[in-house]
Write an enzyme that holds these catalytic residues in place. Sequence first.
Site, PDB file in Angstrom:
ATOM      1  N   CYS A 107       0.914  -1.137   0.036  1.00 57.11           N
ATOM      2  CA  CYS A 107       0.068  -0.228  -0.022  1.00 57.11           C
ATOM      3  C   CYS A 107       0.594   1.209   0.067  1.00 57.11           C
ATOM      4  O   CYS A 107       0.313   2.135  -0.567  1.00 57.11           O
ATOM      5  CB  CYS A 107      -0.997  -0.069   0.977  1.00 57.11           C
ATOM      6  SG  CYS A 107      -1.999  -1.614   0.988  1.00 57.11           S
ATOM      7  N   HIS A 130      -3.505   7.041   3.357  1.00 59.30           N
ATOM      8  CA  HIS A 130      -4.047   5.844   2.539  1.00 59.30           C
ATOM      9  C   HIS A 130      -5.263   5.340   2.926  1.00 59.30           C
ATOM     10  O   HIS A 130      -5.422   5.179   4.077  1.00 59.30           O
ATOM     11  CB  HIS A 130      -2.909   4.644   2.855  1.00 59.30           C
ATOM     12  CG  HIS A 130      -3.362   3.150   2.259  1.00 59.30           C
ATOM     13  ND1 HIS A 130      -3.737   3.123   1.235  1.00 59.30           N
ATOM     14  CD2 HIS A 130      -3.221   2.104   3.062  1.00 59.30           C
ATOM     15  CE1 HIS A 130      -4.130   1.862   0.909  1.00 59.30           C
ATOM     16  NE2 HIS A 130      -3.877   1.052   2.254  1.00 59.30           N
ATOM     17  N   ASN A 185     -10.405  -0.049  -0.254  1.00 57.36           N
ATOM     18  CA  ASN A 185      -8.781   0.191  -0.097  1.00 57.36           C
ATOM     19  C   ASN A 185      -8.093  -0.527  -1.267  1.00 57.36           C
ATOM     20  O   ASN A 185      -8.609  -1.475  -1.786  1.00 57.36           O
ATOM     21  CB  ASN A 185      -8.278  -0.677   1.027  1.00 57.36           C
ATOM     22  CG  ASN A 185      -6.855  -1.005   1.077  1.00 57.36           C
ATOM     23  OD1 ASN A 185      -5.962  -0.194   0.158  1.00 57.36           O
ATOM     24  ND2 ASN A 185      -6.278  -1.543   2.310  1.00 57.36           N
TER      25      ASN A 185
HETATM   26  N1  COA Z   1     -19.444  -8.672   8.067  1.00 52.98           N
HETATM   27  C1  COA Z   1     -20.033  -9.078   9.257  1.00 52.98           C
HETATM   28  N2  COA Z   1     -19.328  -9.598  10.291  1.00 52.98           N
HETATM   29  C2  COA Z   1     -17.922  -9.634  10.133  1.00 52.98           C
HETATM   30  C3  COA Z   1     -17.299  -9.136   8.882  1.00 52.98           C
HETATM   31  C4  COA Z   1     -18.108  -8.543   7.831  1.00 52.98           C
HETATM   32  N3  COA Z   1     -17.782  -8.155   6.628  1.00 52.98           N
HETATM   33  N4  COA Z   1     -16.025  -9.245   9.236  1.00 52.98           N
HETATM   34  C5  COA Z   1     -15.669  -9.707  10.386  1.00 52.98           C
HETATM   35  N5  COA Z   1     -16.957 -10.041  10.815  1.00 52.98           N
HETATM   36  C6  COA Z   1     -17.099 -10.638  12.387  1.00 52.98           C
HETATM   37  C7  COA Z   1     -16.103 -11.483  12.671  1.00 52.98           C
HETATM   38  O1  COA Z   1     -16.344 -12.789  12.290  1.00 52.98           O
HETATM   39  C8  COA Z   1     -16.321 -11.443  14.149  1.00 52.98           C
HETATM   40  O2  COA Z   1     -17.197 -12.278  14.764  1.00 52.98           O
HETATM   41  P1  COA Z   1     -17.239 -13.136  15.862  1.00 52.98           P
HETATM   42  O3  COA Z   1     -16.929 -12.290  17.046  1.00 52.98           O
HETATM   43  O4  COA Z   1     -18.359 -13.779  15.936  1.00 52.98           O
HETATM   44  O5  COA Z   1     -15.807 -14.064  15.685  1.00 52.98           O
HETATM   45  C9  COA Z   1     -16.424 -10.028  14.467  1.00 52.98           C
HETATM   46  O6  COA Z   1     -17.164  -9.309  13.257  1.00 52.98           O
HETATM   47  C10 COA Z   1     -15.148  -9.279  14.928  1.00 52.98           C
HETATM   48  O7  COA Z   1     -14.249  -9.470  14.101  1.00 52.98           O
HETATM   49  P2  COA Z   1     -12.867  -8.546  14.058  1.00 52.98           P
HETATM   50  O8  COA Z   1     -12.013  -9.110  12.979  1.00 52.98           O
HETATM   51  O9  COA Z   1     -12.603  -8.691  15.561  1.00 52.98           O
HETATM   52  O10 COA Z   1     -13.519  -7.199  13.793  1.00 52.98           O
HETATM   53  P3  COA Z   1     -12.763  -5.689  13.779  1.00 52.98           P
HETATM   54  O11 COA Z   1     -13.546  -4.906  14.750  1.00 52.98           O
HETATM   55  O12 COA Z   1     -11.272  -5.852  14.106  1.00 52.98           O
HETATM   56  O13 COA Z   1     -12.835  -5.201  12.227  1.00 52.98           O
HETATM   57  C11 COA Z   1     -11.545  -4.755  10.457  1.00 52.98           C
HETATM   58  C12 COA Z   1     -12.381  -5.774  11.218  1.00 52.98           C
HETATM   59  C13 COA Z   1     -11.008  -5.619   9.373  1.00 52.98           C
HETATM   60  C14 COA Z   1     -12.625  -3.931   9.875  1.00 52.98           C
HETATM   61  C15 COA Z   1     -10.511  -4.077  11.230  1.00 52.98           C
HETATM   62  O14 COA Z   1      -9.792  -4.845  12.139  1.00 52.98           O
HETATM   63  C16 COA Z   1      -9.615  -3.227  10.326  1.00 52.98           C
HETATM   64  O15 COA Z   1     -10.131  -2.564   9.631  1.00 52.98           O
HETATM   65  N6  COA Z   1      -8.316  -3.583  10.499  1.00 52.98           N
HETATM   66  C17 COA Z   1      -7.496  -2.948   9.458  1.00 52.98           C
HETATM   67  C18 COA Z   1      -7.368  -3.721   8.101  1.00 52.98           C
HETATM   68  C19 COA Z   1      -6.575  -2.913   7.048  1.00 52.98           C
HETATM   69  O16 COA Z   1      -7.012  -1.546   6.750  1.00 52.98           O
HETATM   70  N7  COA Z   1      -5.954  -3.449   6.348  1.00 52.98           N
HETATM   71  C20 COA Z   1      -5.212  -3.005   5.176  1.00 52.98           C
HETATM   72  C21 COA Z   1      -4.066  -2.272   5.694  1.00 52.98           C
HETATM   73  S1  COA Z   1      -3.230  -1.583   4.135  1.00 52.98           S
END
Ligand code: COA
Length: 315
Positions: A108, A242, A272
């Site tokens: 990225c 980003h 993204n």
């Molecule tokens: N829709 C519905 N539920 C979802 C989901 C979706 N698209 N994605 C994940 N979940 C669920 C998970 O399964 C989990 O369920 P559980 O508690 O029953 O196991 C719950 O939501 C929480 O998941 P988690 O991964 O802990 O959520 P989070 O609050 O950390 O949010 C992201 C997830 C990916 C949005 C967040 O971690 C994030 O944005 N991280 C940075 C990612 C990024 O930008 N990467 C690229 C960088 S270049």
Amino acid sequence: MKILGTGSALPKKVVTNDDLSTFLDTSDAWILPRTGIRSRHVISDEQIEDLGTEAALKALEMSGLKPSDIDYFLCSNVLTEFVTPGLSCIIADKIGLKCPCVDVNCACPGFIFALDIAEAKYKAGQVKNVLIVCCEEPTRMCDWTDRSTCVLFGDGAGAVVLGEGDNVKGVKLNAKPSPGQLWQKRKLHPTPYITKEEVDYPLQMKGREVFRFAVNASTTEVEALLKSLGMSKEQVTYYMIHQANLRIIDAIKEYLGEPERKFPTNIADHGNSSSASCTILLDECNRKGMFKDGDVLVFSAFGAGLLSAAAVLEW
Ligand code: COA
């Protein structure tokens, strides 16, 4: 160097959060508040090199330069159908460039890594006009049954033409090697001698760890870079962050203690798009007429590697 032109190109297919919820256990009510994403452009029948070419031609047109004026071409790309030659050579052929073509795979923050190379070669007196194209199709890296990754990404291309000037005030690159946080592997062609097991893995991501890394790296690097340049946050016109997640951008804004108006975003309609993200945002803001001479733009990006980078540019 100085930015002389910008361009961008997007796939025509727009996929909304509601569209995703027709085949995934997800919803707009989950995705929007956690990411800021409403929809994304997704490659269907386009070739990524055609989007890169379109973005490059728009940037060239704005710059007033011809392909023959470009003496170095950097293409930032993570994934393409071509293993070889590099995507830079494919796009160079379409545009009619005759200069050296170099591929950069720095995830990225790839635009800022490419900018660093361009500026170093310019300062060394080796180049005058440089084209940077960032074109990415991260939607092709994901498992589309994995709701935790595929909802986050969109495809597209952005381009920048740089020419003579001392407008790149500083660049800071960083690496915190931790490949296990965000990665994808593909299986190579077999040979009669391969005895190891090789597997195809779609994009794997430790979302919460990457989130923390992004906020920490961005705020630390932006503050350190401004300090090293003897500049204050008051001098910054815009932070071009980003576009990975609106919550990441909001957290960076809070840590830096800077107002909302300094943080343009387009993540709501793009998701993204990896290294293309900063350049698409730059082009959209530029074509809206948001920049004037003397404005200070701070770029900050982070991603797989884990790599991160920041740059300060005067418009
Ligand atoms: N829709 C519905 N539920 C979802 C989901 C979706 N698209 N994605 C994940 N979940 C669920 C998970 O399964 C989990 O369920 P559980 O508690 O029953 O196991 C719950 O939501 C929480 O998941 P988690 O991964 O802990 O959520 P989070 O609050 O950390 O949010 C992201 C997830 C990916 C949005 C967040 O971690 C994030 O944005 N991280 C940075 C990612 C990024 O930008 N990467 C690229 C960088 S270049």
